[in-house]
Design a protein around this motif. Structure first.
Motif, PDB file in Angstrom:
ATOM      1  N   GLU A  99     -12.316  71.189  34.187  1.00  0.00           N
ATOM      2  CA  GLU A  99     -11.595  71.722  33.116  1.00  0.00           C
ATOM      3  C   GLU A  99     -11.875  73.126  32.607  1.00  0.00           C
ATOM      4  OE1 GLU A  99     -10.246  69.190  30.117  1.00  0.00           O
ATOM      5  OE2 GLU A  99      -8.993  67.792  31.436  1.00  0.00           O
ATOM      6  N   LYS A 100     -10.920  73.843  32.524  1.00  0.00           N
ATOM      7  CA  LYS A 100     -11.091  75.070  32.049  1.00  0.00           C
ATOM      8  C   LYS A 100     -11.217  74.897  30.477  1.00  0.00           C
ATOM      9  CE  LYS A 100      -8.528  78.427  34.860  1.00  0.00           C
ATOM     10  NZ  LYS A 100      -7.183  79.416  34.698  1.00  0.00           N
ATOM     11  N   GLU A 101     -12.308  75.781  29.792  1.00  0.00           N
ATOM     12  CA  GLU A 101     -12.532  75.877  28.440  1.00  0.00           C
ATOM     13  C   GLU A 101     -11.390  76.525  27.944  1.00  0.00           C
ATOM     14  OE1 GLU A 101     -16.164  77.909  27.533  1.00  0.00           O
ATOM     15  OE2 GLU A 101     -17.471  76.580  28.492  1.00  0.00           O
ATOM     16  N   PRO A 102     -10.795  75.780  26.848  1.00  0.00           N
ATOM     17  CA  PRO A 102      -9.496  76.292  25.924  1.00  0.00           C
ATOM     18  C   PRO A 102     -10.002  77.819  25.550  1.00  0.00           C
ATOM     19  CG  PRO A 102     -10.813  74.748  24.910  1.00  0.00           C
ATOM     20  CD  PRO A 102     -11.631  74.783  25.813  1.00  0.00           C
ATOM     21  N   GLU A 103      -8.679  78.753  26.046  1.00  0.00           N
ATOM     22  CA  GLU A 103      -9.004  80.132  25.355  1.00  0.00           C
ATOM     23  C   GLU A 103      -9.063  80.048  23.816  1.00  0.00           C
ATOM     24  OE1 GLU A 103      -9.212  82.751  27.074  1.00  0.00           O
ATOM     25  OE2 GLU A 103      -8.999  81.563  29.159  1.00  0.00           O
ATOM     26  N   PRO A 104      -9.675  80.945  23.275  1.00  0.00           N
ATOM     27  CA  PRO A 104      -9.800  81.004  21.761  1.00  0.00           C
ATOM     28  C   PRO A 104      -8.181  81.560  21.166  1.00  0.00           C
ATOM     29  CG  PRO A 104     -10.913  83.046  22.775  1.00  0.00           C
ATOM     30  CD  PRO A 104     -10.381  82.123  23.997  1.00  0.00           C
ATOM     31  N   TYR A 105      -7.940  80.818  20.067  1.00  0.00           N
ATOM     32  CA  TYR A 105      -6.647  80.973  19.698  1.00  0.00           C
ATOM     33  C   TYR A 105      -6.524  82.405  18.850  1.00  0.00           C
ATOM     34  CZ  TYR A 105      -2.572  80.570  16.339  1.00  0.00           C
ATOM     35  OH  TYR A 105      -1.357  80.995  15.696  1.00  0.00           O
ATOM     36  N   VAL A 106      -5.706  83.157  19.134  1.00  0.00           N
ATOM     37  CA  VAL A 106      -5.244  84.288  18.379  1.00  0.00           C
ATOM     38  C   VAL A 106      -3.811  84.526  17.983  1.00  0.00           C
ATOM     39  CG1 VAL A 106      -5.256  86.915  18.876  1.00  0.00           C
ATOM     40  CG2 VAL A 106      -6.847  85.784  20.274  1.00  0.00           C
ATOM     41  N   GLU A 155      -7.731  75.936  39.956  1.00  0.00           N
ATOM     42  CA  GLU A 155      -7.960  74.637  40.275  1.00  0.00           C
ATOM     43  C   GLU A 155      -8.059  74.248  41.822  1.00  0.00           C
ATOM     44  OE1 GLU A 155      -6.857  70.519  37.944  1.00  0.00           O
ATOM     45  OE2 GLU A 155      -5.187  70.852  39.668  1.00  0.00           O
ATOM     46  N   ILE A 156      -9.324  73.786  42.312  1.00  0.00           N
ATOM     47  CA  ILE A 156      -9.423  73.711  43.861  1.00  0.00           C
ATOM     48  C   ILE A 156      -9.837  72.295  44.009  1.00  0.00           C
ATOM     49  CG2 ILE A 156     -10.008  76.244  44.073  1.00  0.00           C
ATOM     50  CD1 ILE A 156     -12.912  75.303  44.390  1.00  0.00           C
ATOM     51  N   ASP A 157      -9.516  72.005  45.315  1.00  0.00           N
ATOM     52  CA  ASP A 157      -9.968  70.585  45.745  1.00  0.00           C
ATOM     53  C   ASP A 157     -11.239  70.631  46.668  1.00  0.00           C
ATOM     54  OD1 ASP A 157     -10.139  67.979  46.752  1.00  0.00           O
ATOM     55  OD2 ASP A 157      -8.213  67.881  47.882  1.00  0.00           O
ATOM     56  N   ILE A 195     -12.915  73.525  38.502  1.00  0.00           N
ATOM     57  CA  ILE A 195     -12.341  74.961  38.245  1.00  0.00           C
ATOM     58  C   ILE A 195     -13.221  75.774  38.939  1.00  0.00           C
ATOM     59  CG2 ILE A 195     -11.525  76.785  36.253  1.00  0.00           C
ATOM     60  CD1 ILE A 195      -9.763  74.220  36.760  1.00  0.00           C
ATOM     61  N   ALA A 196     -12.832  76.333  40.045  1.00  0.00           N
ATOM     62  CA  ALA A 196     -13.944  77.425  40.318  1.00  0.00           C
ATOM     63  C   ALA A 196     -13.127  78.700  41.322  1.00  0.00           C
ATOM     64  CB  ALA A 196     -14.865  76.500  41.382  1.00  0.00           C
ATOM     65  N   ASP A 197     -13.844  79.348  41.724  1.00  0.00           N
ATOM     66  CA  ASP A 197     -13.285  80.459  42.870  1.00  0.00           C
ATOM     67  C   ASP A 197     -13.240  79.824  43.931  1.00  0.00           C
ATOM     68  OD1 ASP A 197     -13.302  82.854  44.702  1.00  0.00           O
ATOM     69  OD2 ASP A 197     -13.425  84.042  43.170  1.00  0.00           O
ATOM     70  N   TYR A 198     -12.267  79.732  44.750  1.00  0.00           N
ATOM     71  CA  TYR A 198     -12.109  79.005  46.181  1.00  0.00           C
ATOM     72  C   TYR A 198     -13.046  79.530  47.313  1.00  0.00           C
ATOM     73  CZ  TYR A 198     -10.606  76.543  50.287  1.00  0.00           C
ATOM     74  OH  TYR A 198     -10.394  75.936  51.570  1.00  0.00           O
TER      75      TYR A 198
END
Length: 359
Positions: free
Chosen positions: A344-351, A194-196, A232-235
């Motif tokens: 927002e990040k996409e939710p991680e798949p539930y394992v 998370e970046i501003d 949500i990105a690479d600063y």
């Protein structure tokens, strides 16, 4: 030349009529009229049956094969999708469909290899040209100093500074080439967090303060924003994107103009737009500005500096973020570059995790 079933059907029908009449003539009591009627009926019915069978089961498919080969010669592959949607119980048609698809795929592979070969030749030529310029410039200054100019302090300092500037340009070009190569090869991993965006853009503004002052230009936001604009990105990579886009905007904008950065915020994503009031880009160039080393005006671009790789790097970084760069431009009025980043990040798949007993 397409095959025709009519001639073959007539020959086969006549043959069947003759054979049938010959066998019937061996029977006693069969008159000439009966034999003639038998020949006519057997020949005509055989002709109808054979022509239908040959036309729809054989010659029609062969004619289609010829048509497809003609399309392949014209590099028209539109028929491939149509064939994939067609279903048939005719075994010959199925075989033809396999042949068509195979031939089309191979032709496309050949065309792609030719395109890549042309691309490689152009790329090597571009790299050679771009490397040659700073190397030759630095060589010229160094050899001039070796030939005696080193004894003159004023000339020595001036030439050393120019040689160093040429070598700085060479280093920048090599670094950009390495960055682009690593991104394309997937060797650079994006560190999403998370970046501003608002703070990032303000940092970039501070970096270009000296350059804009020289041209009496201004860098500003389109309006006042309250609080952070988080995505949500690479600063580091997005910082590089904003730097490249604003740097280009400064290079290709006239003096006494402004460059405006704006944000369009919604629940899922933020759109970042950078608007300049420069010369603008004509439609035929917009399609190619993200190619490596592509320059709209090569002579003036050399004067302004840069490696010709900035927009190519921008394109790849934004694509690695699952987005794309949009460009709208009007010649004589300016250009607008924009891209989107997720909030927002996409939710991680539930394992499911097994318990200690392995159940």
């Amino acid at each position: 030349m397409l095959f025709n079933s009519r001639g073959v059907s007539i020959l086969l029908a006549l043959s069947i009529g003759i054979v049938t009449t010959a066998f019937l003539s061996l029977l006693e009591g069969v008159g000439t009229t009966a034999l003639i009627l038998t020949f006519i009926l057997s020949s005509s019915s055989s002709y109808l049956l054979i022509s239908i069978v040959l036309e729809f089961l054989f010659f029609k498919e062969i004619n289609k094969l010829y048509e497809v080969f003609n399309k392949l010669g014209e590099k028209d592959y539109s028929f491939v999708n149509d064939l994939e949607t067609q279903k048939s119980f005719n075994p010959l048609r199925k075989i033809n469909q396999e042949i068509f698809s195979y031939a089309a795929n191979k032709q496309q592979e050949i065309d792609e290899l030719k395109r890549m070969a042309t691309y490689r030749r152009e790329f090597l030529a571009d790299v050679s040209h771009e490397l040659k310029t700073p190397i030759f410039a630095a060589q010229g200054f160094v050899y001039t100093l070796i030939d005696g100019a080193v004894k003159d302090k004023k000339v020595r300092g001036k030439f050393l500074k120019k040689a160093a500037k040429s070598l700085d340009g060479l280093e920048m070009l090599v670094n950009d080439l390495l960055t682009l190569s690593h991104i394309e090869a997937g060797e650079i991993t994006m560190h999403f967090e998370e970046i501003d965006l608002l703070a990032l853009v303000e940092d970039v503004f501070d970096q270009f303060e000296g350059k804009t002052d020289k041209k009496n230009m201004s860098l500003q936001l389109d309006k006042s924003y309250e609080g952070p604009i988080n995505v949500i990105a690479d600063y580091q990579r997005i910082y590089q994107v904003i730097v490249n886009l604003i740097s280009n905007a400064i290079k290709y904008s006239d003096e006494n103009t402004e460059i405006v950065v704006g944000f369009e915020i919604n629940q899922k994503e933020v759109t970042i737009a950078i608007q300049d009031h420069g010369a603008g880009i004509s439609p035929e160039h917009i399609k190619r500005i993200f190619e490596r080393f592509y320059r709209i005006d090569k002579s003036r671009s050399k004067e302004r500096g840069g490696t010709g790789l900035g927009l190519a790097i921008v394109k790849h970084i934004i694509e690695a973020h699952g987005s794309s760069v949009s460009v709208t431009s009007t010649v004589g009025k300016g250009s607008l570059f924009s891209f989107k980043l997720p909030v927002e990040k996409e939710p991680e798949p539930y394992v499911p995790i097994a318990d200690e007993e392995g159940e």
